[in-house]
Motif scaffolding. Structure first.
Motif, PDB file in Angstrom:
ATOM      1  N   ALA A   1       0.805  -1.219   0.000  1.00 28.98           N
ATOM      2  CA  ALA A   1       0.000   0.000   0.000  1.00 28.98           C
ATOM      3  C   ALA A   1       0.837   1.267   0.000  1.00 28.98           C
ATOM      4  CB  ALA A   1      -0.942  -0.005   1.194  1.00 28.98           C
ATOM      5  N   GLY A   2       2.036   1.213  -0.549  1.00 33.32           N
ATOM      6  CA  GLY A   2       2.815   2.423  -0.765  1.00 33.32           C
ATOM      7  C   GLY A   2       2.991   3.286   0.462  1.00 33.32           C
ATOM      8  N   ALA A   3       2.286   4.421   0.480  1.00 30.72           N
ATOM      9  CA  ALA A   3       2.423   5.384   1.570  1.00 30.72           C
ATOM     10  C   ALA A   3       2.102   4.757   2.916  1.00 30.72           C
ATOM     11  CB  ALA A   3       1.517   6.587   1.310  1.00 30.72           C
ATOM     12  N   SER A   4       1.132   3.844   2.953  1.00 29.27           N
ATOM     13  CA  SER A   4       0.770   3.188   4.216  1.00 29.27           C
ATOM     14  C   SER A   4       1.919   2.349   4.760  1.00 29.27           C
ATOM     15  CB  SER A   4      -0.463   2.294   4.018  1.00 29.27           C
ATOM     16  OG  SER A   4      -1.578   3.071   3.670  1.00 29.27           O
ATOM     17  N   GLN A   5       2.711   1.768   3.866  1.00 33.24           N
ATOM     18  CA  GLN A   5       3.847   0.970   4.317  1.00 33.24           C
ATOM     19  C   GLN A   5       4.897   1.849   4.984  1.00 33.24           C
ATOM     20  OE1 GLN A   5       3.594  -2.043   0.505  1.00 33.24           O
ATOM     21  NE2 GLN A   5       5.561  -1.796   1.501  1.00 33.24           N
ATOM     22  N   PHE A   6       5.162   3.016   4.405  1.00 33.21           N
ATOM     23  CA  PHE A   6       6.116   3.941   5.022  1.00 33.21           C
ATOM     24  C   PHE A   6       5.612   4.387   6.391  1.00 33.21           C
ATOM     25  CE2 PHE A   6       7.339   4.193   0.579  1.00 33.21           C
ATOM     26  CZ  PHE A   6       8.719   4.337   0.633  1.00 33.21           C
ATOM     27  N   LEU A   7       4.319   4.670   6.476  1.00 33.84           N
ATOM     28  CA  LEU A   7       3.726   5.063   7.756  1.00 33.84           C
ATOM     29  C   LEU A   7       3.813   3.916   8.759  1.00 33.84           C
ATOM     30  CD1 LEU A   7       2.016   7.147   9.386  1.00 33.84           C
ATOM     31  CD2 LEU A   7       0.004   5.942   8.525  1.00 33.84           C
ATOM     32  N   PHE A   8       3.504   2.706   8.305  1.00 34.51           N
ATOM     33  CA  PHE A   8       3.541   1.519   9.157  1.00 34.51           C
ATOM     34  C   PHE A   8       4.929   1.323   9.756  1.00 34.51           C
ATOM     35  CE2 PHE A   8       4.451  -2.993   9.658  1.00 34.51           C
ATOM     36  CZ  PHE A   8       3.378  -3.441  10.418  1.00 34.51           C
ATOM     37  N   VAL A   9       5.936   1.365   8.908  1.00 33.85           N
ATOM     38  CA  VAL A   9       7.314   1.159   9.363  1.00 33.85           C
ATOM     39  C   VAL A   9       7.734   2.259  10.338  1.00 33.85           C
ATOM     40  CG1 VAL A   9       9.717   1.244   8.584  1.00 33.85           C
ATOM     41  CG2 VAL A   9       8.078  -0.209   7.398  1.00 33.85           C
ATOM     42  N   GLY A  10       7.405   3.502  10.000  1.00 32.91           N
ATOM     43  CA  GLY A  10       7.786   4.614  10.859  1.00 32.91           C
ATOM     44  C   GLY A  10       7.132   4.552  12.227  1.00 32.91           C
ATOM     45  N   MET A  11       5.848   4.198  12.258  1.00 35.87           N
ATOM     46  CA  MET A  11       5.131   4.146  13.538  1.00 35.87           C
ATOM     47  C   MET A  11       5.606   2.979  14.395  1.00 35.87           C
ATOM     48  SD  MET A  11       1.230   5.274  12.514  1.00 35.87           S
ATOM     49  CE  MET A  11       0.726   5.404  14.242  1.00 35.87           C
ATOM     50  N   VAL A  12       5.855   1.834  13.764  1.00 36.61           N
ATOM     51  CA  VAL A  12       6.361   0.681  14.516  1.00 36.61           C
ATOM     52  C   VAL A  12       7.743   0.995  15.080  1.00 36.61           C
ATOM     53  CG1 VAL A  12       7.148  -1.707  14.323  1.00 36.61           C
ATOM     54  CG2 VAL A  12       4.985  -1.025  13.269  1.00 36.61           C
ATOM     55  N   ALA A  13       8.595   1.598  14.259  1.00 39.96           N
ATOM     56  CA  ALA A  13       9.942   1.945  14.722  1.00 39.96           C
ATOM     57  C   ALA A  13       9.898   2.952  15.867  1.00 39.96           C
ATOM     58  CB  ALA A  13      10.763   2.503  13.561  1.00 39.96           C
ATOM     59  N   ALA A  14       8.867   3.821  15.860  1.00 42.20           N
ATOM     60  CA  ALA A  14       8.738   4.828  16.912  1.00 42.20           C
ATOM     61  C   ALA A  14       8.086   4.277  18.176  1.00 42.20           C
ATOM     62  CB  ALA A  14       7.934   6.015  16.401  1.00 42.20           C
TER      63      ALA A  14
END
Length: 240
Positions: A57-70
């Protein structure tokens, strides 16, 4: 050549593959960027590939990774990912009117992305009904497969690429915005679309400036959609 040969599933699928090739100019750099960012955030290569395979899901994947990492709570990660993808509620009905009935659609809709939707919305009305299903299979599978491979390459060799060519590291983050710009630019020739997209851009900018960057995209998209359908409604009322 017979009608059966012209409308054979294999030929239609290959046509979908050929016509989806221009999309790869955006998919490849963005998927490479995601693979690199995912590994930098602490995900392994296979985890990054699984995310691209299942979420896709493109943008959702970047958001997913960033939020999990945070360290964000899982419920919030899931909620935000689904909120960004709520646009598919609009995509689905628009394509459903152009596609034949099939029990396979629940699986094939996993291949529906912004770029595939834009291409399909343009091409499907130009194709005979018998070719549409196979065409969509070919186009969506090419995009999905390229996204997965690009993620794997970015996760395993992304750092080596950016170390060898530093400029590449500066360019890749802009690949996703550039891809979306090329999709929306032709719509500015239509006054109603231009008004809706202009409002979307202004709303996203305003929400970001006041510190609501996490919800800027979905809220701005909702404002744009509301504007689009409101303008259409008012026009019909005046014509009646």
């Amino acid at each position: 050549m017979s009608q059966i040969a012209q409308h054979s599933p294999a030929r239609s699928a290959l046509q979908g593959v050929r016509e989806a090739i221009p999309l790869l100019g955006g998919y490849i750099p963005v998927s490479l960027s995601f693979g690199l960012i995912a590994t930098q955030a602490g995900f392994s290569t296979w985890e990054a590939v699984v995310i691209s395979t299942l979420i896709y899901a493109g943008a959702s994947q970047f958001l997913f990774v960033g939020m999990v990492a945070a360290g964000s709570p899982l419920w919030l990660v899931v909620a935000m990912t689904m909120l960004i993808n709520v646009r598919h509620v609009v995509y689905g009905p628009n394509l459903a009117a152009l596609l034949p009935r099939s029990r396979h659609w629940p699986w094939l809709m996993h291949g529906l992305t912004d770029q595939v939707f834009a291409l399909a919305l343009t091409r499907l009305p130009q194709l005979p009904d018998a070719k549409r299903f196979s065409w969509f299979v070919g186009a969506s599978l090419l995009a999905w497969g390229t996204w997965i491979i690009g993620t794997a390459v970015g996760a395993t060799a992304g750092e080596a690429f950016t170390a060898r060519w530093p400029l590449l590291g500066e360019i890749m983050p802009f690949a996703l915005p550039a891809l979306f710009l090329t999709m929306v630019a032709p719509r500015f020739t239509d006054k109603r679309w231009a008004m809706a997209m202009g409002l979307t851009i202004l709303a996203a900018l305003g929400l970001t400036l006041i510190g609501w960057s996490n919800v800027a995209i979905p809220l701005a998209a909702a404002c744009g959609a509301l504007c689009f359908y409101t303008v259409k409604f008012e026009k019909r009322r005046r014509d009646s």
